[in-house]
Design an enzyme around this catalytic site. Structure first.
Site, PDB file in Angstrom:
ATOM      1  N   CYS A   1      39.642 -19.293 -26.070  1.00 19.11           N
ATOM      2  CA  CYS A   1      38.296 -19.600 -25.596  1.00 19.11           C
ATOM      3  C   CYS A   1      37.224 -19.153 -26.582  1.00 19.11           C
ATOM      4  O   CYS A   1      36.097 -19.653 -26.539  1.00 19.11           O
ATOM      5  CB  CYS A   1      38.045 -19.024 -24.213  1.00 19.11           C
ATOM      6  SG  CYS A   1      38.430 -17.278 -24.034  1.00 19.11           S
ATOM      7  N   HIS A   2      37.574 -18.259 -27.511  1.00 19.90           N
ATOM      8  CA  HIS A   2      36.596 -17.848 -28.529  1.00 19.90           C
ATOM      9  C   HIS A   2      36.225 -18.997 -29.457  1.00 19.90           C
ATOM     10  O   HIS A   2      35.200 -18.950 -30.118  1.00 19.90           O
ATOM     11  CB  HIS A   2      37.127 -16.649 -29.340  1.00 19.90           C
ATOM     12  CG  HIS A   2      38.358 -16.931 -30.125  1.00 19.90           C
ATOM     13  ND1 HIS A   2      39.620 -16.885 -29.555  1.00 19.90           N
ATOM     14  CD2 HIS A   2      38.537 -17.274 -31.431  1.00 19.90           C
ATOM     15  CE1 HIS A   2      40.517 -17.181 -30.488  1.00 19.90           C
ATOM     16  NE2 HIS A   2      39.883 -17.423 -31.627  1.00 19.90           N
TER      17      HIS A   2
ATOM     18  N   GLU B   1      39.367 -16.106 -38.384  1.00 17.23           N
ATOM     19  CA  GLU B   1      39.950 -17.432 -38.562  1.00 17.23           C
ATOM     20  C   GLU B   1      39.258 -18.248 -39.651  1.00 17.23           C
ATOM     21  O   GLU B   1      39.677 -19.354 -39.951  1.00 17.23           O
ATOM     22  CB  GLU B   1      39.908 -18.190 -37.234  1.00 17.23           C
ATOM     23  CG  GLU B   1      40.778 -17.565 -36.167  1.00 17.23           C
ATOM     24  CD  GLU B   1      40.831 -18.386 -34.888  1.00 17.23           C
ATOM     25  OE1 GLU B   1      40.339 -19.533 -34.873  1.00 17.23           O
ATOM     26  OE2 GLU B   1      41.388 -17.876 -33.903  1.00 17.23           O
TER      27      GLU B   1
ATOM     28  N   TYR C   1      30.833 -26.438 -25.949  1.00 15.42           N
ATOM     29  CA  TYR C   1      31.048 -26.645 -24.518  1.00 15.42           C
ATOM     30  C   TYR C   1      30.808 -28.112 -24.194  1.00 15.42           C
ATOM     31  O   TYR C   1      31.527 -28.712 -23.388  1.00 15.42           O
ATOM     32  CB  TYR C   1      30.101 -25.760 -23.700  1.00 15.42           C
ATOM     33  CG  TYR C   1      30.314 -24.282 -23.912  1.00 15.42           C
ATOM     34  CD1 TYR C   1      31.346 -23.610 -23.284  1.00 15.42           C
ATOM     35  CD2 TYR C   1      29.483 -23.555 -24.765  1.00 15.42           C
ATOM     36  CE1 TYR C   1      31.552 -22.253 -23.483  1.00 15.42           C
ATOM     37  CE2 TYR C   1      29.676 -22.197 -24.974  1.00 15.42           C
ATOM     38  CZ  TYR C   1      30.709 -21.554 -24.340  1.00 15.42           C
ATOM     39  OH  TYR C   1      30.914 -20.215 -24.547  1.00 15.42           O
TER      40      TYR C   1
ATOM     41  N   ASN D   1      38.905 -17.555 -18.169  1.00 11.66           N
ATOM     42  CA  ASN D   1      40.195 -17.685 -18.847  1.00 11.66           C
ATOM     43  C   ASN D   1      41.011 -16.398 -18.659  1.00 11.66           C
ATOM     44  O   ASN D   1      40.594 -15.332 -19.111  1.00 11.66           O
ATOM     45  CB  ASN D   1      39.950 -17.956 -20.335  1.00 11.66           C
ATOM     46  CG  ASN D   1      41.225 -18.067 -21.142  1.00 11.66           C
ATOM     47  OD1 ASN D   1      42.319 -18.102 -20.614  1.00 11.66           O
ATOM     48  ND2 ASN D   1      41.064 -18.123 -22.450  1.00 11.66           N
TER      49      ASN D   1
END
Length: 133
Positions: free
Chosen positions: A97-98, A125, A68, A89
């Protein structure tokens, strides 16, 4: 609209995505199967600050994270303001946003079942979610 992944429901504001629900679901399915790293769906992001945060989130590559604070520095604002924008979001997954985490924690997540879902997306990911537990 609702999309299902990992036995969880994620709410996407279909009015913000200029694609059919079938195309959205197909791309989400490809993402979960590991066949897609980016969504090529046209998205209308909010105007103003929330749109600036969304643009920063969309620029985070698959498998990477930003804090952030990183995004706050890029936008010359406070990390808490970035967190609020991430939490609002309207199209999680499509605007990833993850991939935004706290400096020493995962932070928060409003989709699916919250933090366990965020962790699962990061693990999918190949991002190191354990470093921010």
């Amino acid at each position: 609209m609702h999309v299902e992944l990992f036995d969880r429901t994620v709410e996407l504001d279909a009015d913000r995505v200029r694609a059919s629900e079938d195309e959205i679901r197909a791309q989400v399915g490809e993402y979960v199967a590991g066949e897609r790293r980016t969504f090529d769906l046209p998205v209308t992001t909010p105007e103003g600050f929330a749109g600036e945060v969304a643009a920063e989130m969309r620029a985070i590559p698959y498998g990477e994270t930003r804090t952030y604070g990183d995004i706050a520095d890029a936008l010359d604002t406070a990390a808490v303001a970035v967190g609020r924008a991430c939490g609002a979001n309207p199209v999680p997954l499509v605007v990833p946003c993850h991939r935004v985490v706290g400096a020493d924690s995962l932070g928060g997540y409003s989709a699916g079942d919250g933090l366990p879902f965020k962790r699962r997306l990061l693990e999918l990911e190949g991002a190191d979610a354990s470093a921010t537990e």
